[in-house]
Scaffold this motif. Structure first.
Motif, short mmCIF file in Angstrom:
data_model
loop_
_atom_site.label_atom_id
_atom_site.label_comp_id
_atom_site.label_asym_id
_atom_site.label_seq_id
_atom_site.Cartn_x
_atom_site.Cartn_y
_atom_site.Cartn_z
N PHE A 76 0.83 -1.20 0.00
CA PHE A 76 0.00 0.00 0.00
C PHE A 76 0.87 1.25 0.00
O PHE A 76 0.58 2.22 -0.72
N ILE A 77 1.92 1.25 0.79
CA ILE A 77 2.80 2.42 0.84
C ILE A 77 3.43 2.67 -0.53
O ILE A 77 3.48 3.81 -0.99
N ILE A 78 3.86 1.63 -1.19
CA ILE A 78 4.56 1.79 -2.47
C ILE A 78 3.60 2.09 -3.62
O ILE A 78 3.93 2.90 -4.50
N TYR A 79 2.44 1.46 -3.64
CA TYR A 79 1.52 1.62 -4.78
C TYR A 79 0.27 2.44 -4.45
O TYR A 79 -0.13 3.30 -5.24
N GLY A 80 -0.34 2.18 -3.33
CA GLY A 80 -1.61 2.83 -3.00
C GLY A 80 -1.49 4.31 -2.68
O GLY A 80 -2.30 5.12 -3.15
N PHE A 81 -0.50 4.69 -1.88
CA PHE A 81 -0.32 6.09 -1.51
C PHE A 81 -0.07 6.97 -2.73
O PHE A 81 -0.75 7.99 -2.91
#
Length: 153
Positions: A76-81
Motif C-alpha cells: 500500500f505504501i509503495i503503490y496505494g499512496f
C-alpha cells in the motif's frame, strides 16, 4: 524470524554471509520477493562489521534476526499512496480549472511528491526499523543443518 548464515568472506568493512534457503522461507509472506539475493538454493546477505560485537572469522556461523512485516502494508505504501495522491490532485485540479492538461500535470506532481516522501521515509525510518540484526556468532565446531536453517542439538 531467526536464520543461520555462514561467513562467506570479509571484504573491507563488509561481512558477506551465505545460507541455503530454509524451510521457513516457504511460509514467509515475502517468499519470492525477499531482499536477500541469490539463487533458489542459496541466499547472500552483506552486513557491516560495526553490527557485530565480535568480528567473525570466515566459516563461522552467524544467527541473524530478520524482522517480520506485512507485505500488504508495504504494498500500500509503495503503490496505494502514490495512486491516491495522483487521483486526488487530478480530480481537485480538474474540478477547479476544467483543464485536462493542468489536471494531468498536477497528478504527475502528486506522484513525484508521494515518491519523494516514500524515499525520505525509507532512508530515515524503514532502514532502521526493518534492518536485519546480528544475534550471535557461533563457533565452527557446532553441528548445524543449514538446509533447514536451524541448530541441531
Amino acid at each position: 524470524m531467526r536464520e543461520i548464515f555462514i561467513v562467506n568472506s570479509i571484504e573491507g568493512e563488509k561481512v558477506k554471509l551465505m545460507s541455503t534457503r530454509s524451510s521457513s522461507c516457504e511460509s514467509c509472506s515475502l517468499n519470492g520477493a525477499c531482499n536477500l539475493t541469490g539463487s533458489n538454493s542459496e541466499r547472500l546477505m552483506t552486513i557491516e562489521k560495526k553490527e557485530f560485537r565480535k568480528i567473525p572469522d570466515i566459516g563461522d556461523y552467524v544467527v541473524i534476526e530478520i524482522p517480520d512485516f506485512s507485505i500488504s502494508k508495504i504494498s500500500f505504501i509503495i503503490y496505494g499512496f502514490p495512486l491516491t495522491l495522483f487521483i486526488a490532485l487530478l480530480l481537485i485540479t480538474y474540478t477547479l480549472t476544467k483543464n485536462d492538461t493542468q489536471a494531468f500535470v498536477a497528478g504527475i506532481v502528486g506522484l513525484a511528491i508521494a515518491y519523494g516522501i516514500i524515499a525520505y521515509v525509507d532512508r530515515t525510518v524503514f532502514k532502521k526499523k526493518y534492518k536485519p540484526a546480528v544475534v550471535e556468532v557461533l563457533p565452527k565446531s557446532k553441528n548445524f543443518d543449514l538446509k533447514l536453517g536451524i541448530i541441531n542439538n
